[in-house]
Scaffold this motif. Sequence first.
Motif, PDB file in Angstrom:
ATOM      1  N   LEU A  26     -30.366   2.740 -27.609  1.00 30.76           N
ATOM      2  CA  LEU A  26     -30.780   1.859 -26.519  1.00 30.76           C
ATOM      3  C   LEU A  26     -30.243   0.451 -26.740  1.00 30.76           C
ATOM      4  O   LEU A  26     -30.568  -0.205 -27.727  1.00 30.76           O
ATOM      5  N   PRO A  28     -29.935  -2.604 -24.036  1.00 30.95           N
ATOM      6  CA  PRO A  28     -29.986  -3.150 -22.673  1.00 30.95           C
ATOM      7  C   PRO A  28     -28.863  -4.150 -22.429  1.00 30.95           C
ATOM      8  O   PRO A  28     -28.551  -4.978 -23.290  1.00 30.95           O
ATOM      9  N   VAL A  95     -31.707   1.932 -17.254  1.00 36.41           N
ATOM     10  CA  VAL A  95     -33.069   2.197 -17.740  1.00 36.41           C
ATOM     11  C   VAL A  95     -33.159   3.623 -18.280  1.00 36.41           C
ATOM     12  O   VAL A  95     -34.211   4.266 -18.223  1.00 36.41           O
ATOM     13  N   GLY A  96     -32.037   4.106 -18.817  1.00 38.50           N
ATOM     14  CA  GLY A  96     -32.027   5.370 -19.543  1.00 38.50           C
ATOM     15  C   GLY A  96     -31.853   6.620 -18.727  1.00 38.50           C
ATOM     16  O   GLY A  96     -31.889   7.721 -19.287  1.00 38.50           O
ATOM     17  N   THR A 167     -37.371  -0.641 -22.398  1.00 37.67           N
ATOM     18  CA  THR A 167     -36.039  -1.225 -22.256  1.00 37.67           C
ATOM     19  C   THR A 167     -36.116  -2.748 -22.212  1.00 37.67           C
ATOM     20  O   THR A 167     -35.376  -3.451 -22.903  1.00 37.67           O
ATOM     21  N   ARG A 171     -34.927  -5.577 -24.949  1.00 40.35           N
ATOM     22  CA  ARG A 171     -33.995  -6.654 -24.622  1.00 40.35           C
ATOM     23  C   ARG A 171     -34.541  -8.002 -25.069  1.00 40.35           C
ATOM     24  O   ARG A 171     -33.799  -8.854 -25.561  1.00 40.35           O
ATOM     25  N   TYR A 221     -36.201   7.646 -27.466  1.00 43.60           N
ATOM     26  CA  TYR A 221     -35.538   6.795 -26.476  1.00 43.60           C
ATOM     27  C   TYR A 221     -34.766   5.666 -27.143  1.00 43.60           C
ATOM     28  O   TYR A 221     -33.638   5.344 -26.753  1.00 43.60           O
ATOM     29  N   ARG A 222     -35.353   5.063 -28.156  1.00 40.79           N
ATOM     30  CA  ARG A 222     -34.660   3.979 -28.859  1.00 40.79           C
ATOM     31  C   ARG A 222     -33.367   4.474 -29.499  1.00 40.79           C
ATOM     32  O   ARG A 222     -32.330   3.798 -29.455  1.00 40.79           O
ATOM     33  N   GLY A 225     -31.147   6.111 -26.145  1.00 38.16           N
ATOM     34  CA  GLY A 225     -30.956   5.401 -24.893  1.00 38.16           C
ATOM     35  C   GLY A 225     -31.031   6.308 -23.687  1.00 38.16           C
ATOM     36  O   GLY A 225     -30.607   5.939 -22.591  1.00 38.16           O
TER      37      GLY A 225
END
Length: 242
Positions: A26, A28, A95-96, A167, A171, A221-222, A225
Amino acid sequence: MERDDRPQSLLAESVRAHLLRFERPLTPTYGNAAGLRVLVAFLVVGVGLFFALRFVFAAVDARGAPAANLGFVVALLAAFVVAQQAFVGVPMSDVGLRRFSDWTRRERLYFLQVVPLAAVLFAAVFGDHLAGLRERHGLVGFLLLSIPTGLLWGAVQEFLYRGWLQTEMTRRFGGAAGLLAANIAFTFGPLHVDYFAGTAGVRWGGLLAVFGIGLFFGIIYRRSGNAWIPAVLHGLWPLNMT
């Protein structure tokens, strides 16, 4: 020494995927203005609309009914899509939510291996729960209402709390702090407000379980992404299918 650019074997790539060593973590890329819109959208949809829908469904004595649950989830999903496109104004991929054709090799391997395994494991571990749903709603209701509701509800939660909130928190504050902030909101925010109510007091055991599950989804998710992976895994979680 020359660099070995030969494609890695499926086994080697699968091992890396299961170790969550994905190619595109991830990161951003949108700016401050879009980030502010993300937070506003999250507050409006994830908090304001969430509570408004709960109030409306409770007022008409429909809360908890299978069809009402599906309507609740579909309304939130539609609001997310509209807000993302008409207000936030950045591509879904920011946003993934990338198209499958844009996934990396390890993302595809992980998804195609873990999702079927999770479906079988959840069905075995939560067999009594799923059988109870079939008995209460009937086979048709289970197939047409309970399962779609569970899948979509898990996805909506991930879109809101990972796709939007994590997200943006990443950032602003970096990967670890962003993950933790989003998961605290996921655990102790509107989604689980009922854990704080009732004659038995706060259900700390349930909240701890939610925090752990959310932490796992947040780490996926991290590291990838890709919000689709935790969205589908979350949707398969049988406790969504109420």
